[in-house]
Write an enzyme that holds these catalytic residues in place. Sequence first.
Site, short mmCIF file in Angstrom:
data_model
loop_
_atom_site.label_atom_id
_atom_site.label_comp_id
_atom_site.label_asym_id
_atom_site.label_seq_id
_atom_site.Cartn_x
_atom_site.Cartn_y
_atom_site.Cartn_z
N ARG A 59 23.55 43.54 61.73
CA ARG A 59 24.19 43.91 60.46
C ARG A 59 23.99 45.39 60.11
O ARG A 59 23.01 46.00 60.53
CB ARG A 59 23.55 43.08 59.33
CG ARG A 59 23.77 41.57 59.46
CD ARG A 59 25.05 41.16 58.81
NE ARG A 59 25.44 39.79 59.13
CZ ARG A 59 26.39 39.13 58.44
NH1 ARG A 59 27.02 39.71 57.46
NH2 ARG A 59 26.72 37.92 58.78
N TYR A 118 15.39 37.89 56.67
CA TYR A 118 16.80 38.14 56.99
C TYR A 118 17.71 38.13 55.75
O TYR A 118 17.58 37.25 54.89
CB TYR A 118 17.32 37.10 58.00
CG TYR A 118 18.81 37.20 58.14
CD1 TYR A 118 19.38 38.21 58.92
CD2 TYR A 118 19.65 36.36 57.43
CE1 TYR A 118 20.75 38.35 58.98
CE2 TYR A 118 21.03 36.50 57.50
CZ TYR A 118 21.58 37.50 58.27
OH TYR A 118 22.93 37.66 58.33
N CYS A 174 34.08 35.98 59.61
CA CYS A 174 35.49 35.72 59.96
C CYS A 174 36.37 36.92 59.58
O CYS A 174 37.57 36.78 59.42
CB CYS A 174 36.00 34.48 59.26
SG CYS A 174 35.40 32.94 59.98
N LYS A 189 23.50 35.77 48.38
CA LYS A 189 23.99 34.38 48.42
C LYS A 189 23.24 33.49 47.41
O LYS A 189 23.82 32.60 46.81
CB LYS A 189 23.85 33.79 49.81
CG LYS A 189 24.42 34.64 50.93
CD LYS A 189 25.91 34.83 50.82
CE LYS A 189 26.43 35.45 52.12
NZ LYS A 189 27.84 35.78 52.08
N SER A 242 31.63 33.10 56.62
CA SER A 242 30.87 34.25 57.11
C SER A 242 31.31 34.64 58.52
O SER A 242 31.56 33.77 59.37
CB SER A 242 29.37 33.91 57.16
OG SER A 242 28.92 33.57 55.88
N ASP A 266 32.59 40.52 50.02
CA ASP A 266 31.91 39.24 50.25
C ASP A 266 31.94 38.29 49.05
O ASP A 266 32.06 37.09 49.25
CB ASP A 266 30.45 39.52 50.65
CG ASP A 266 29.75 38.32 51.27
OD1 ASP A 266 30.41 37.58 52.04
OD2 ASP A 266 28.56 38.12 51.00
N ARG A 296 21.09 33.13 58.49
CA ARG A 296 20.78 32.18 57.42
C ARG A 296 20.37 30.84 58.03
O ARG A 296 20.80 30.48 59.12
CB ARG A 296 21.99 31.98 56.51
CG ARG A 296 22.17 33.10 55.50
CD ARG A 296 23.32 32.83 54.57
NE ARG A 296 24.59 32.87 55.26
CZ ARG A 296 25.27 31.81 55.68
NH1 ARG A 296 24.82 30.60 55.44
NH2 ARG A 296 26.40 31.96 56.32
N HIS A 310 32.99 33.07 47.29
CA HIS A 310 32.71 33.79 48.53
C HIS A 310 33.98 34.52 48.96
O HIS A 310 34.62 34.13 49.94
CB HIS A 310 32.26 32.76 49.58
CG HIS A 310 31.67 33.36 50.82
ND1 HIS A 310 31.72 32.74 52.04
CD2 HIS A 310 30.99 34.52 51.02
CE1 HIS A 310 31.10 33.49 52.94
NE2 HIS A 310 30.65 34.56 52.35
#
Length: 596
Positions: free
Chosen positions: A378, A209, A262, A218, A260, A287, A81, A238
């Site tokens: 990912r 992406y 974590c 998002k 993000s 998420d 991002r 989130h």
Amino acid sequence: MHLRKTPPENPTNTTLDALKTWVDQVAELTRPEDIHWCTGSDKEYRTLVSQMLADGTLKTLNETTYPNCYLHLSDPDDVARVEHLTFVCTADQQDAGPNNNWMPPADGHAKMNALFDGAMRGRTMYVIPYCMGPVDSPYSRCGIEITDSPYVVINMKIMTRMGEAALARIEREGKFVRGLHSTGELDPERRFIMHFPDELSIKSYGSGYGGNALLGKKCHALRIASYQARTEGWLAEHMLILGVESPEGETTYIACAFPSACGKTNLAMMVPPASQPGWKVWTLGDDIAWLHLDEDGQLRAINPESGYFGVVPGTNEKTNKNAYDMIQHDAIFTNVGQTADGEPWWEQKKTGTPVIDWQGRDYDPATAKAPAAHPNSRFTVSAKNNPSYSTLADAPEGVPISAIVFGGRRKEIAPLVYEAKDWKHGVLVGAGVASETTAAMVGNVGVVRRDPMAMKPFCGYNFADYWSHWLSFDERTDKLPKIFHVNWFRQDADGKFLWPGFGENLRVLRWIIDRCEGRIDARRTPIGYLPNAEDIDTSELDISDETMHALTTINRETWLEEIASIGEYLESYGDRLPADLKQEQQKVAEDLAKAS
Ligand code: SAT
Ligand code: MN
């Protein structure tokens, strides 16, 4: 291989005038060669995959060991991002707040329209109807993403309820979020992600992406939805959602907000260790959570997504067996390495040897200076591939939430777990979240920054107003969940993690559940309730009493500094900062000063 083609002069495939007109306008601006209305069928998915295999956008992986798995290597400059290129366009800059980049809506449109002008020449424009949340849930919201990227289409098919059922709901409701996306030239100088919350619209150009391009995620489900949620009285967060089932068969639902990369995906689908017999974990989401108060004042959560877009490196049978198993078939890999026999490879996979890196170059682990897989590589996979998938993820009414857990990556300061004194104090705990930055965003990794409620990159409006909105829930019900803070990432002076993490985190969730059920006591301190070390089960763990002491106590001096730094951060929001939040901060500071 034939996709349904509709000529640009008459591109409509809907009875909804607002949608027809918008699609016409976009085609007029972007000049695609073809327009394809996505149905969301499996056949459509397969057709697009074959098309992308033919043009090299996708590569087949080992068909025996990784059936129906594909690899996509992105442009090396387009792997995360881009927060510095992400904008919220509101009429008044104060409404976007210091937490967002801002532009007046007219300027934002002018900038983006210039980029989109003729951008789809020679390409197919895909119209993707999608629903965030179960199609029959009153809590769900729909959108249309228009894109020229077939990679986006197949990812949206996994990540959302996409296609005909979503279109039918959109036609019924007449209201939808408009997302316009083009991969453009992938030039970072010509890349912007713009949000127009008052118009419920998004324009994204120049990146393929995940979070920049899969606009349901998002952009819609957090930035636009958080803005919408404020006016409609709910929360778009989130957060992962999981259910913990006790050996007695009782399930408690918990929502956790971490920045993000974590470990949200790992926690959401953890496998309880052998030392915790009878316990089960069910995954609702990894998420995003949309939280609503129901008629009885109970906070309920739905996961607006239907798939996972998770970090691959670090995934193995030990760290996350469910994730490891679910990505052995029907998965899309982005930016991982490859073995000689065509298997995807990533750091800490524990099996195989990479011979090709994430940029498609030859790779020799013996001499390599960089990882084979990009640290933010990912997987995209359907939630239903997950062995711990909870069927309640499809329940229109969602699940009742008993605890909200905030957390971040902190080497120091934050104890393993603590409980907020009440809702108001819990909002302060969330507002004070800080974390070391990760590879999920472009920029330095490992720098501590404030990331309130793990929403720093995702809150679509002024954080001060967002905290007021959070605080307002206290007046609306007396059944709010308890709020906690966890930190799995404490290190000793040598940089060694104090807590084993992964499946062992269930022990901490059990403490949280015991607190929710009023079964155990805790120590009241100025920062909240800390566990009595003996109330966290450490059986069969190789962990010393000193370590447990370090994990369950606070250092007054460092916390005095921490609370002062939180105070300074809150002050940066000026007059709009809710007085109640300031008072909570001052109370903690005073109590710490008095304590000895
Ligand atoms: O933004 S993404 O959704 O692509 C990944 C993340 O930051 O969580
Ligand atoms: Mn995320």
